[in-house]
Design a protein around this motif. Structure first.
Motif, PDB file in Angstrom:
ATOM      1  N   GLU A   1      -0.710  87.164  32.218  1.00  0.00           N
ATOM      2  CA  GLU A   1      -1.175  85.912  32.808  1.00  0.00           C
ATOM      3  C   GLU A   1      -1.215  86.045  34.322  1.00  0.00           C
ATOM      4  N   LEU A   2      -2.150  85.350  34.951  1.00  0.00           N
ATOM      5  CA  LEU A   2      -2.207  85.287  36.405  1.00  0.00           C
ATOM      6  C   LEU A   2      -1.277  84.183  36.876  1.00  0.00           C
ATOM      7  N   VAL A   3      -0.507  84.458  37.905  1.00  0.00           N
ATOM      8  CA  VAL A   3       0.376  83.445  38.464  1.00  0.00           C
ATOM      9  C   VAL A   3       0.201  83.423  39.977  1.00  0.00           C
ATOM     10  N   ALA A   4       0.406  82.256  40.560  1.00  0.00           N
ATOM     11  CA  ALA A   4       0.268  82.100  42.009  1.00  0.00           C
ATOM     12  C   ALA A   4       1.386  82.854  42.719  1.00  0.00           C
ATOM     13  N   THR A   5       1.039  83.443  43.856  1.00  0.00           N
ATOM     14  CA  THR A   5       2.039  84.155  44.632  1.00  0.00           C
ATOM     15  C   THR A   5       2.886  83.205  45.468  1.00  0.00           C
ATOM     16  N   SER A   6       2.478  81.947  45.537  1.00  0.00           N
ATOM     17  CA  SER A   6       3.274  80.929  46.222  1.00  0.00           C
ATOM     18  C   SER A   6       3.097  79.624  45.468  1.00  0.00           C
ATOM     19  N   GLU A   7       3.889  78.647  45.803  1.00  0.00           N
ATOM     20  CA  GLU A   7       3.828  77.363  45.102  1.00  0.00           C
ATOM     21  C   GLU A   7       2.911  76.348  45.778  1.00  0.00           C
ATOM     22  N   ASP A   8       2.212  76.749  46.852  1.00  0.00           N
ATOM     23  CA  ASP A   8       1.378  75.745  47.503  1.00  0.00           C
ATOM     24  C   ASP A   8       0.185  75.379  46.621  1.00  0.00           C
ATOM     25  N   LEU A   9      -0.319  74.189  46.823  1.00  0.00           N
ATOM     26  CA  LEU A   9      -1.352  73.616  45.972  1.00  0.00           C
ATOM     27  C   LEU A   9      -2.604  74.470  45.938  1.00  0.00           C
ATOM     28  N   ALA A  10      -3.086  74.930  47.075  1.00  0.00           N
ATOM     29  CA  ALA A  10      -4.309  75.732  47.104  1.00  0.00           C
ATOM     30  C   ALA A  10      -4.135  77.017  46.300  1.00  0.00           C
ATOM     31  N   ALA A  11      -2.974  77.645  46.373  1.00  0.00           N
ATOM     32  CA  ALA A  11      -2.736  78.868  45.603  1.00  0.00           C
ATOM     33  C   ALA A  11      -2.749  78.574  44.114  1.00  0.00           C
ATOM     34  N   ARG A  12      -2.102  77.489  43.701  1.00  0.00           N
ATOM     35  CA  ARG A  12      -2.095  77.127  42.279  1.00  0.00           C
ATOM     36  C   ARG A  12      -3.501  76.828  41.774  1.00  0.00           C
ATOM     37  N   LEU A  13      -4.258  76.055  42.555  1.00  0.00           N
ATOM     38  CA  LEU A  13      -5.634  75.736  42.160  1.00  0.00           C
ATOM     39  C   LEU A  13      -6.496  76.993  42.151  1.00  0.00           C
ATOM     40  N   GLY A  14      -6.281  77.864  43.120  1.00  0.00           N
ATOM     41  CA  GLY A  14      -7.042  79.113  43.195  1.00  0.00           C
ATOM     42  C   GLY A  14      -6.790  80.005  42.000  1.00  0.00           C
ATOM     43  N   VAL A  15      -5.550  80.120  41.587  1.00  0.00           N
ATOM     44  CA  VAL A  15      -5.222  80.939  40.416  1.00  0.00           C
ATOM     45  C   VAL A  15      -5.833  80.327  39.163  1.00  0.00           C
ATOM     46  N   ARG A  16      -5.740  79.023  39.032  1.00  0.00           N
ATOM     47  CA  ARG A  16      -6.336  78.381  37.848  1.00  0.00           C
ATOM     48  C   ARG A  16      -7.846  78.584  37.842  1.00  0.00           C
ATOM     49  N   ALA A  17      -8.494  78.424  38.993  1.00  0.00           N
ATOM     50  CA  ALA A  17      -9.940  78.614  39.086  1.00  0.00           C
ATOM     51  C   ALA A  17     -10.314  80.050  38.724  1.00  0.00           C
ATOM     52  N   LEU A  18      -9.577  81.000  39.246  1.00  0.00           N
ATOM     53  CA  LEU A  18      -9.835  82.401  38.951  1.00  0.00           C
ATOM     54  C   LEU A  18      -9.657  82.683  37.457  1.00  0.00           C
ATOM     55  N   ARG A  19      -8.585  82.177  36.891  1.00  0.00           N
ATOM     56  CA  ARG A  19      -8.327  82.362  35.457  1.00  0.00           C
ATOM     57  C   ARG A  19      -9.477  81.776  34.624  1.00  0.00           C
ATOM     58  N   GLU A  20      -9.909  80.569  34.966  1.00  0.00           N
ATOM     59  CA  GLU A  20     -10.987  79.932  34.216  1.00  0.00           C
ATOM     60  C   GLU A  20     -12.295  80.719  34.322  1.00  0.00           C
ATOM     61  N   LEU A  21     -12.607  81.204  35.515  1.00  0.00           N
ATOM     62  CA  LEU A  21     -13.835  81.972  35.694  1.00  0.00           C
ATOM     63  C   LEU A  21     -13.774  83.294  34.936  1.00  0.00           C
ATOM     64  N   LEU A  22     -12.603  83.921  34.909  1.00  0.00           N
ATOM     65  CA  LEU A  22     -12.445  85.164  34.142  1.00  0.00           C
ATOM     66  C   LEU A  22     -12.569  84.894  32.640  1.00  0.00           C
ATOM     67  N   GLU A  23     -12.072  83.744  32.190  1.00  0.00           N
ATOM     68  CA  GLU A  23     -12.216  83.378  30.776  1.00  0.00           C
ATOM     69  C   GLU A  23     -13.687  83.138  30.424  1.00  0.00           C
ATOM     70  N   ILE A  24     -14.422  82.518  31.329  1.00  0.00           N
ATOM     71  CA  ILE A  24     -15.854  82.301  31.117  1.00  0.00           C
ATOM     72  C   ILE A  24     -16.557  83.650  30.999  1.00  0.00           C
ATOM     73  N   ALA A  25     -16.232  84.568  31.899  1.00  0.00           N
ATOM     74  CA  ALA A  25     -16.841  85.901  31.863  1.00  0.00           C
ATOM     75  C   ALA A  25     -16.467  86.639  30.583  1.00  0.00           C
ATOM     76  N   ALA A  26     -15.198  86.577  30.195  1.00  0.00           N
ATOM     77  CA  ALA A  26     -14.737  87.277  28.987  1.00  0.00           C
ATOM     78  C   ALA A  26     -15.384  86.703  27.726  1.00  0.00           C
ATOM     79  N   ALA A  27     -15.717  85.425  27.741  1.00  0.00           N
ATOM     80  CA  ALA A  27     -16.359  84.788  26.588  1.00  0.00           C
ATOM     81  C   ALA A  27     -17.856  85.110  26.518  1.00  0.00           C
ATOM     82  N   GLY A  28     -18.366  85.853  27.507  1.00  0.00           N
ATOM     83  CA  GLY A  28     -19.782  86.195  27.519  1.00  0.00           C
ATOM     84  C   GLY A  28     -20.665  85.112  28.097  1.00  0.00           C
ATOM     85  N   ASP A  29     -20.059  84.167  28.812  1.00  0.00           N
ATOM     86  CA  ASP A  29     -20.813  83.036  29.356  1.00  0.00           C
ATOM     87  C   ASP A  29     -20.996  83.107  30.871  1.00  0.00           C
ATOM     88  N   TRP A  30     -20.766  84.261  31.467  1.00  0.00           N
ATOM     89  CA  TRP A  30     -20.858  84.396  32.920  1.00  0.00           C
ATOM     90  C   TRP A  30     -22.244  84.014  33.421  1.00  0.00           C
TER      91      TRP A  30
END
Length: 178
Positions: free
Chosen positions: A104-133
């Motif tokens: 799993e991807l985890v944020a390197t810090s607890e700040d809000l932008a890092a958490r949102l960035g990790v979630r966004a990255l994870r979601e985009l990678l899931e879209i790509a892995a599902a063949g929907d890029w």
């Protein structure tokens, strides 16, 4: 109520797309994340803890600017932008889930932008892995800057919303009449 944005932030439910869509060129002031109250609302709508600290608003807006190239352009351009986005943002961790370990991807810090960035990255990678890029699209209705995930069966959706489809069709209709 003039000046009050009642449009939902969680239109797609994906942080990457919904964050990019917080810039709305149809509004007199395109910035939808105008203050910490709106940032808290954005977080709440997307199921993120909505504790906002000083500096979070600017950091989240900066993240939005970094995310935009990862969702607009050709698949190759978006992939390169995603690689740049991932630099310094998350780290991988093995976590236990239902007695089965997973990466799993985890944020390197607890700040809000890092958490949102990790979630966004994870979601985009899931879209790509599902063949929907190639189903991540930029709205075809100029001057709209919104992005969306085309979940239609044929994968040929052009507009982010009915609002933009109606506006684009009205422009074509007016052009035909003149």
């Amino acid at each position: 109520m003039a000046g009050v944005d009642v449009r939902e932030f969680a239109e797609t439910g994906l942080v990457a797309l919904d964050l990019v869509n917080t810039w709305d060129v149809y509004e007199p002031d395109p910035e939808r994340l105008t203050n910490n109250v709106e940032l808290r609302r954005f977080c709440r709508e997307l199921g993120e803890p909505s504790v906002v600290s000083a500096g979070d608003l600017e950091a989240v807006r900066a993240l939005r600017d970094r995310l935009r190239p990862a969702v607009i352009g050709s698949a190759e351009e978006r992939t390169a932008a995603l690689v740049r986005l991932s630099s310094g943002l998350p780290h991988a961790a093995v976590v236990a889930g239902d007695d089965v370990p997973r990466l799993e991807l985890v944020a390197t810090s607890e700040d809000l932008a890092a958490r949102l960035g990790v979630r966004a990255l994870r979601e985009l990678l899931e879209i790509a892995a599902a063949g929907d890029w190639d189903r991540v699209h930029h709205c075809a209705a100029a001057p709209c800057e919104d992005v969306f995930l085309d979940r239609s069966r044929p994968g040929r959706r052009q507009f982010c919303s009915t609002r933009c489809a109606n506006r684009a069709h009205a422009v074509v209709s007016r052009a035909r009449r003149s």
